[in-house]
Design a protein around this motif. Structure first.
Motif, short mmCIF file in Angstrom:
data_model
loop_
_atom_site.label_atom_id
_atom_site.label_comp_id
_atom_site.label_asym_id
_atom_site.label_seq_id
_atom_site.Cartn_x
_atom_site.Cartn_y
_atom_site.Cartn_z
N TYR A 226 46.04 42.99 36.40
CA TYR A 226 45.87 43.61 35.08
C TYR A 226 47.23 43.85 34.47
N ASP A 231 45.52 41.90 29.21
CA ASP A 231 44.16 41.91 29.75
C ASP A 231 43.33 43.02 29.12
N ASP A 232 42.04 42.78 29.03
CA ASP A 232 41.09 43.76 28.50
C ASP A 232 40.60 44.65 29.65
#
Length: 417
Positions: A226, A231-232
């Motif tokens: 991450y 990144d979501d």
């Protein structure tokens, strides 16, 4: 774990030789009881030809990542240095000399680390270095060859081999089962490790955590990357939930871990254990509040919640000499403070006319150092260094308003390579 021994040298001058008990160099005591860091007698100041040393001051170098992917973790590093040096200088310095420093940003990358070290040593003429970085390997060979003393936070196993490098904690590439024990005792059985992509230092730390978990009987289901801004958190949270992991170990910046855990909980998935490699920072509690709830952090020093003279001296010094940090209760600042204290100890032992060789020789002779109760007693004597195996574990309470000491002293074992 952190019992204060009789005969503490909290109020003894640094200019006088420490007893063999190895208690840390004088910590701050404000007001009428200011502790002396050295004799203020001008006769104790000798003219010296050592690099970085003149009649009135000793100049040190500092390397740390002020920019780059891990900069956020080290944001309070200089504050810890400022606090410890401020306390020492307010009490007279070391053998009558003030201690100053110049710093360079190594970006947490070996090449800039090596460049910064050479500039500080060759162009700025510093006596020695305090390294608070994951990239110390970039300068280690050079500094060892030059006989330059270094104190700091051990980020890899070079700290266990180089005779000129000293650290309060040797949590390097070697793995211990302590963190795994903690997870197992809290009911964790299946873990996912979160780390940042393209960070060799964090990859090494993630590998050590994975070994620790497996050694304690916790299954590691995999590693998920991450990167904030790339990144979501919701997508990453769904990936974690799909593994059915009951434990999340974050080897990422704490605020990134909070985002992912928040997304997990928002999606109805609540892990039994959330362990963060760092983040014992009361400022995070003020920022995130209930979103921090339940996140646990291992610390190698005495937790603030336990109090004591060493903690009180640190907090006082931070308030007085590093007021830019509104919340001094954070782990990187403490680690920097202790690293600086080690350097002051070496300077004191090196005498009124310190040399690099004498500094290293004298500090290597110290068999019992505990930073006035801030850490478990360690030895700097020559021999194979052992990674830190005992940690305290703190956890954000259910409202995210404070930390609770859930394990005051959990000790494990070194794992074979």
């Amino acid at each position: 774990m952190f019992t204060r021994r009789p005969g503490s040298l909290l109020r003894r001058p640094l200019g006088r030789r420490f007893a063999a008990t190895g208690v840390a160099a004088v910590l701050l005591a404000v007001g009428a009881g200011l502790a002396g860091c050295s004799s203020s007698d001008p006769a104790s100041v000798a003219a010296c030809a050592s690099p970085g040393v003149d009649d009135h001051q000793i100049s040190l170098g500092v390397l740390y990542p002020d920019s780059g992917p891990v900069a956020g973790i080290y944001a309070a590093a200089r504050a810890g240095i400022d606090a410890r040096l401020g306390a020492a200088n307010a009490a007279g310095g070391v053998h009558g000399r003030r201690i100053t420093y110049q710093w360079r940003d190594d970006q947490g990358v070996p090449l800039p680390n090596g460049i910064g070290a050479r500039e500080l040593v060759e162009q700025r003429g510093v006596f020695g270095l305090i390294e608070l970085s994951v990239a110390a390997a970039g300068s280690a060979a050079y500094l060892t060859q030059r006989g330059v003393p270094v104190t700091g936070m051990a980020s890899d196993d070079i700290w266990t081999r180089a005779p000129n490098m000293f650290a309060a904690t040797t949590s390097t590439g070697a793995a211990v089962d302590t963190q795994g024990q903690f997870v197992q005792e809290r009911g964790g059985r299946r873990a996912v490790i979160l780390q940042t992509a393209l960070s060799p230092a964090q990859s090494s730390a993630a590998e050590s955590y994975a070994r620790s978990l497996v050694a304690a009987g916790v299954q590691v289901l995999g590693t998920v990357t991450y990167t904030s801004g790339v990144d979501d958190p919701a997508l990453v949270a769904r990936r974690i939930a799909a593994t059915r992991a009951d434990t999340v170990v974050g080897v990422i910046e704490p605020h990134d871990l909070v985002d992912v855990v928040d997304a997990l909980r928002g999606g109805g998935y609540n892990p039994k254990v959330v362990l963060s490699a760092n983040g014992y920072d009361h400022d995070l509690l003020q920022t995130y509040g209930p979103r921090m709830a339940g996140i646990a952090v291992p610390v190698f020093y005495r937790p603030f919640e336990l109090g004591g003279p060493g903690i009180n001296a640190y907090v006082t010094a931070m308030h007085r000499f590093a007021p830019q940090v509104t919340q001094p209760e954070q782990d990187i600042a403490v680690a920097a403070y202790i690293s600086t204290d080690i350097f002051l100890r070496g300077l004191d032992l090196a005498g009124a006319c310190p040399t690099r060789a004498r500094f290293i020789e004298a500090l290597r002779g110290v068999n019992s150092y505990d930073a006035d109760g801030l850490i478990n007693t360690i030895s700097f004597r020559v021999g194979p260094a052992r990674p830190t195996t005992c940690y305290s574990f703190v956890q954000a309470n259910t409202t995210g308003s404070g930390f609770v000491v859930v394990e005051p002293n959990l000790c494990g074992h070194l794992l074979n390579p």
